[in-house]
Scaffold this motif. Structure first.
Motif, PDB file in Angstrom:
ATOM      1  N   LEU A 139       2.627  16.020  16.070  1.00 18.45           N
ATOM      2  CA  LEU A 139       2.107  15.084  15.028  1.00 18.45           C
ATOM      3  C   LEU A 139       0.880  14.245  15.513  1.00 18.45           C
ATOM      4  O   LEU A 139       0.288  13.326  14.802  1.00 18.45           O
ATOM      5  N   HIS A 140       0.266  14.363  16.782  1.00 23.29           N
ATOM      6  CA  HIS A 140      -0.621  13.885  17.359  1.00 23.29           C
ATOM      7  C   HIS A 140      -1.824  13.856  16.593  1.00 23.29           C
ATOM      8  O   HIS A 140      -2.297  15.089  15.932  1.00 23.29           O
ATOM      9  N   GLY A 141      -2.447  12.820  16.101  1.00 20.16           N
ATOM     10  CA  GLY A 141      -3.578  12.481  15.408  1.00 20.16           C
ATOM     11  C   GLY A 141      -3.401  12.400  13.826  1.00 20.16           C
ATOM     12  O   GLY A 141      -4.259  12.357  13.209  1.00 20.16           O
ATOM     13  N   LEU A 142      -2.266  12.529  13.277  1.00 25.48           N
ATOM     14  CA  LEU A 142      -1.783  12.652  11.998  1.00 25.48           C
ATOM     15  C   LEU A 142      -1.112  10.962  11.612  1.00 25.48           C
ATOM     16  O   LEU A 142      -0.600  10.646  12.443  1.00 25.48           O
ATOM     17  N   THR A 143      -1.765  10.339  10.709  1.00 26.93           N
ATOM     18  CA  THR A 143      -1.280   9.098  10.407  1.00 26.93           C
ATOM     19  C   THR A 143       0.167   9.218   9.414  1.00 26.93           C
ATOM     20  O   THR A 143       0.646  10.196   8.906  1.00 26.93           O
ATOM     21  N   LEU A 144       0.964   8.085   9.407  1.00 28.73           N
ATOM     22  CA  LEU A 144       2.077   8.318   8.706  1.00 28.73           C
ATOM     23  C   LEU A 144       1.812   8.500   7.274  1.00 28.73           C
ATOM     24  O   LEU A 144       2.183   8.913   6.447  1.00 28.73           O
ATOM     25  N   GLU A 145       0.672   7.863   6.874  1.00 32.83           N
ATOM     26  CA  GLU A 145       0.091   7.800   5.301  1.00 32.83           C
ATOM     27  C   GLU A 145      -0.204   9.368   5.069  1.00 32.83           C
ATOM     28  O   GLU A 145       0.143   9.866   4.203  1.00 32.83           O
ATOM     29  N   SER A 146      -0.790   9.918   5.970  1.00 32.97           N
ATOM     30  CA  SER A 146      -1.492  11.422   5.646  1.00 32.97           C
ATOM     31  C   SER A 146       0.069  12.243   5.528  1.00 32.97           C
ATOM     32  O   SER A 146      -0.230  13.046   4.733  1.00 32.97           O
ATOM     33  N   ILE A 147       0.837  11.986   6.498  1.00 36.06           N
ATOM     34  CA  ILE A 147       2.255  12.718   6.441  1.00 36.06           C
ATOM     35  C   ILE A 147       2.946  12.786   5.069  1.00 36.06           C
ATOM     36  O   ILE A 147       3.208  13.493   4.361  1.00 36.06           O
ATOM     37  N   LEU A 148       3.135  11.275   4.687  1.00 37.09           N
ATOM     38  CA  LEU A 148       3.622  11.043   3.564  1.00 37.09           C
ATOM     39  C   LEU A 148       2.861  11.650   2.216  1.00 37.09           C
ATOM     40  O   LEU A 148       3.380  12.462   1.425  1.00 37.09           O
ATOM     41  N   VAL A 149       1.745  11.384   2.328  1.00 32.73           N
ATOM     42  CA  VAL A 149       0.863  11.914   1.133  1.00 32.73           C
ATOM     43  C   VAL A 149       0.970  13.573   0.883  1.00 32.73           C
ATOM     44  O   VAL A 149       1.032  14.060  -0.037  1.00 32.73           O
ATOM     45  N   ARG A 150       0.968  14.088   2.103  1.00 28.65           N
ATOM     46  CA  ARG A 150       1.289  15.479   2.042  1.00 28.65           C
ATOM     47  C   ARG A 150       2.137  16.040   1.579  1.00 28.65           C
ATOM     48  O   ARG A 150       2.455  17.157   0.621  1.00 28.65           O
ATOM     49  N   GLU A 186      13.247  10.928  10.069  1.00 24.52           N
ATOM     50  CA  GLU A 186      13.690  11.942   9.033  1.00 24.52           C
ATOM     51  C   GLU A 186      12.361  12.549   8.514  1.00 24.52           C
ATOM     52  O   GLU A 186      12.191  13.679   7.995  1.00 24.52           O
ATOM     53  N   VAL A 187      11.416  11.721   8.025  1.00 22.97           N
ATOM     54  CA  VAL A 187      10.185  12.017   7.392  1.00 22.97           C
ATOM     55  C   VAL A 187       9.343  12.998   8.086  1.00 22.97           C
ATOM     56  O   VAL A 187       8.617  13.924   7.778  1.00 22.97           O
ATOM     57  N   GLU A 188       9.144  12.554   9.476  1.00 20.52           N
ATOM     58  CA  GLU A 188       8.196  13.417  10.336  1.00 20.52           C
ATOM     59  C   GLU A 188       9.016  14.538  10.746  1.00 20.52           C
ATOM     60  O   GLU A 188       8.309  15.822  10.652  1.00 20.52           O
ATOM     61  N   GLN A 189      10.308  14.784  10.769  1.00 17.65           N
ATOM     62  CA  GLN A 189      10.930  16.075  10.804  1.00 17.65           C
ATOM     63  C   GLN A 189      10.835  16.918   9.787  1.00 17.65           C
ATOM     64  O   GLN A 189      10.738  18.062   9.920  1.00 17.65           O
ATOM     65  N   LEU A 190      10.957  16.208   8.471  1.00 16.05           N
ATOM     66  CA  LEU A 190      10.872  17.365   7.398  1.00 16.05           C
ATOM     67  C   LEU A 190       9.157  17.822   7.381  1.00 16.05           C
ATOM     68  O   LEU A 190       9.081  18.740   7.109  1.00 16.05           O
ATOM     69  N   TYR A 191       8.336  17.023   7.563  1.00 19.29           N
ATOM     70  CA  TYR A 191       7.001  17.347   7.515  1.00 19.29           C
ATOM     71  C   TYR A 191       6.789  18.555   8.611  1.00 19.29           C
ATOM     72  O   TYR A 191       6.087  19.559   8.419  1.00 19.29           O
ATOM     73  N   LEU A 192       7.487  18.501   9.842  1.00 17.77           N
ATOM     74  CA  LEU A 192       7.411  19.567  10.845  1.00 17.77           C
ATOM     75  C   LEU A 192       7.957  20.829  10.380  1.00 17.77           C
ATOM     76  O   LEU A 192       7.320  21.973  10.556  1.00 17.77           O
TER      77      LEU A 192
END
Length: 72
Positions: free
Chosen positions: A10-21, A62-68
């Protein structure tokens, strides 16, 4: 000293970009079924969700794990 985080996907990704995607991919309703938090269920917005996720480490994780799981 090298500050690169090669082991952090997740390095270089903002929480906002993760959520929007995630919202673009799933939509709010389906996202709320995967991560059961009220800010995804009732009157969801990126701004209110970010505010909650920044204050709540377990929900952010949980949001970060779902993104991954979704994008890797």
């Amino acid at each position: 000293m090298n500050t690169t985080q090669a082991n952090n996907p997740l390095h270089g990704l903002t929480l906002e970009s993760i959520l929007v995607r995630l919202v673009e991919h799933y939509g709010w309703e389906q996202l709320a079924s995967y991560v059961r938090i009220n800010c995804f269920k009732q009157d969801p917005s990126v701004k209110s969700s970010l505010k909650f996720l920044r204050k709540t480490p377990w929900a952010r994780a949980e949001v970060e794990q779902l993104y991954l799981k979704t994008f890797q």
